[in-house]
Design an enzyme around this catalytic site. Structure first.
Site, PDB file in Angstrom:
ATOM      1  N   ASP A  77       0.827  -1.211   0.000  1.00 27.26           N
ATOM      2  CA  ASP A  77       0.000   0.000   0.000  1.00 27.26           C
ATOM      3  C   ASP A  77       0.857   1.256   0.000  1.00 27.26           C
ATOM      4  OD1 ASP A  77       0.703  -0.766   2.722  1.00 27.26           O
ATOM      5  OD2 ASP A  77      -0.585   0.874   3.413  1.00 27.26           O
ATOM      6  N   GLU A 144       0.089  -1.012   5.722  1.00 24.16           N
ATOM      7  CA  GLU A 144       1.162  -0.597   6.612  1.00 24.16           C
ATOM      8  C   GLU A 144       1.013   0.872   6.979  1.00 24.16           C
ATOM      9  OE1 GLU A 144       5.211   1.114   7.524  1.00 24.16           O
ATOM     10  OE2 GLU A 144       3.792   1.624   5.947  1.00 24.16           O
TER      11      GLU A 144
END
Length: 479
Positions: A77, A144
């Protein structure tokens, strides 16, 4: 393809493929499926869990089959931010990557080099037929940037490796050996609503640098959300103000560069409101000189003599006071490591939904008790102002390992390649190494990566030369 002429071609080809897929935090199904398909097409063992984490296992190359596996790790991400004038829908469209041969960036948006370059390195290795390496266990996590939720949920019991190279650093030649722990704090304020008549006004804050709230917090850059709260307090202290909405920021771990307020004041108080805004801007320009020089605050009257559904003046004033007394930025510097921020927090997001105003903050500290004290302050402030405060996404710090075979090996390879020692560093930003170290007994890990500038902002750039250097170094370490 915009990056097809860059070297190493195998890395930048994979990176551009990733950039063509929307992959902001929380919007990861497509990119996770892409990584899974990539592995299956090459006959590799791959698993995808309910959090969309992906684990890929590849055998060692000839002569390396019986070596100890090495874990390579990054996250899929990105912090998806864009300039106000950018027309890309980052939830459905890919990035407009471009290059001048020296740097790679995305037009109008963040690039996602954090941590797309890690995924690109891993895919390039998995795709290669001639790069020597031991068995690889590639761990690509999700979300994350919003709390390390993928790392917290992932099951690593099937891994055999005890050495992990995390590729989530943004400075070549710097090996991260420990990092801060952190948490997300959400404060929800229920506002009283009423219908009011007067002049509807809007204040927009822009021009601030923003950036990663771990790495850039020490530079004292302006936080647009904190400034919005300050403006609201200055206004409500002098005149009756009915807030309509307040909002700013895109991620709690990114320093917000923009924010806005809409509010109602009496028709004859518009000029006074404008003067307050201008005076506050003048103060801020002095305070931010040399740190964040391009701040701009615009004030506009949208309409007048119109009934507007707004928050009560009492609720508005209370919210302004709450934001104004919230700690923000650096709270303590380390006495052990010169220049290292020990404890900080960042008001990354403010949003208005119905009668709720929500504040989202990222808290970091390399000292667990200091982190808990800071969270306790936010809980107390919320209690005093009647807010509902919740804490989530807590993650541990990553403690320095006194004896590390991996670190010794990587330092030795670096010295042979470059004729100098790398810098071993502790950082204030959070990495997944702490969480993953709790899942694998005696995990030995180091974090590396190529040079990047202004991650988590639309000014983000990735150095082409540095990306190439780290690729060659990574291959040498594995060999």
């Amino acid at each position: 393809m915009a990056l097809e002429n860059l070297q190493p071609r195998e890395v930048f080809t994979r990176f551009e493929e990733l950039c063509n897929i929307p992959h902001g935090s929380g919007n990861l199904q497509q990119i996770s499926d892409h990584i899974v398909s990539f592995a299956r097409e090459r006959g590799l063992e791959v698993t995808q869990d309910s959090e969309l984490n992906v684990i890929i296992k590849a055998p060692g190359t000839a002569g390396y089959e019986d070596k100890e596996p090495v874990i390579l790790q990054g996250h899929m991400d990105m912090v998806a931010v864009k300039n106000d004038d950018c027309d890309i829908d980052m939830k459905t469209e890919g990035l407009r990557v471009t290059t001048d041969g020296e740097y790679v960036w995305a037009e109008g948006t963040s690039l996602g080099g954090d941590d797309g370059i890690a995924v690109a390195y891993c895919l390039a290795l998995l795709d290669s037929k001639d790069i020597p390496h031991p068995p690889l266990e590639v761990v690509i996590t999700t979300n994350e940037e919003t709390g390390m939720y993928g790392a917290a949920a992932i099951d690593l019991s099937g891994l055999k490796g005890k050495k992990m190279i995390n590729i989530d650093n943004e400075e070549e030649g710097v090996f991260i050996t420990s990092c801060a722990g952190g948490a997300r704090v959400y404060s929800k304020v229920t506002m009283a609503k009423e219908s009011v008549a007067g002049a509807l006004c809007k204040v927009s804050i822009s021009g601030l640098l923003g950036g990663h709230s771990g790495e850039m917090i020490k530079y004292g850059r302006g936080n647009a959300n904190i400034i919005a709260g300050r403006l609201l307090k200055n206004l409500s202290k002098a005149i009756i103000v009915n807030l309509v909405s307040i909002g700013g920021g895109v991620a709690d771990n990114a320093i917000p560069g923009t924010a806005s307020l809409e509010f109602v004041v009496a028709n004859d108080k518009v000029d006074e409101a404008g003067n307050i805004v201008n005076n506050t801007l003048a103060e801020l320009k002095g305070e931010l000189e040399g740190k964040d020089d391009n701040i701009n605050i615009s004030f506009d009257k949208i309409s007048e003599n119109e009934a507007v559904d707004a928050f009560s003046a009492a609720s508005t004033e209370s919210l302004a006071k709450m934001i104004s007394i919230m700690p923000d930025g650096v709270q303590a510097m380390s006495a052990m490591v010169e220049g290292l921020v020990e404890t900080s927090l960042n008001l990354g997001i403010i949003k208005t939904e119905g009668n709720l105003v929500t504040l989202e903050q990222s808290v970091r500290s390399s000292v667990e008790s200091s982190k808990n004290v800071l969270i306790g302050k936010l809980l107390t402030i919320g209690e005093l102002f009647g807010a509902e405060v919740t804490v989530s996404g807590q993650y541990p710090g990553w403690k320095y390992r006194q004896h590390s075979e991996l670190r010794d090996h990587m330092v030795s390879v670096y010295e042979k390649m470059y004729g100098k020692k790398p810098l071993l560093q502790a950082i204030h930003a959070g990495l997944e190494c702490g969480i993953l170290s709790e899942k694998i007994d005696d995990l030995d890990c180091i974090s590396i990566g190529p040079d990047m500038q202004d991650i988590h902002s639309a000014s983000e750039k990735l150095s082409v030369k540095s990306a190439s250097n780290v690729w060659e170094y990574l291959k040498a370490v594995l060999a």
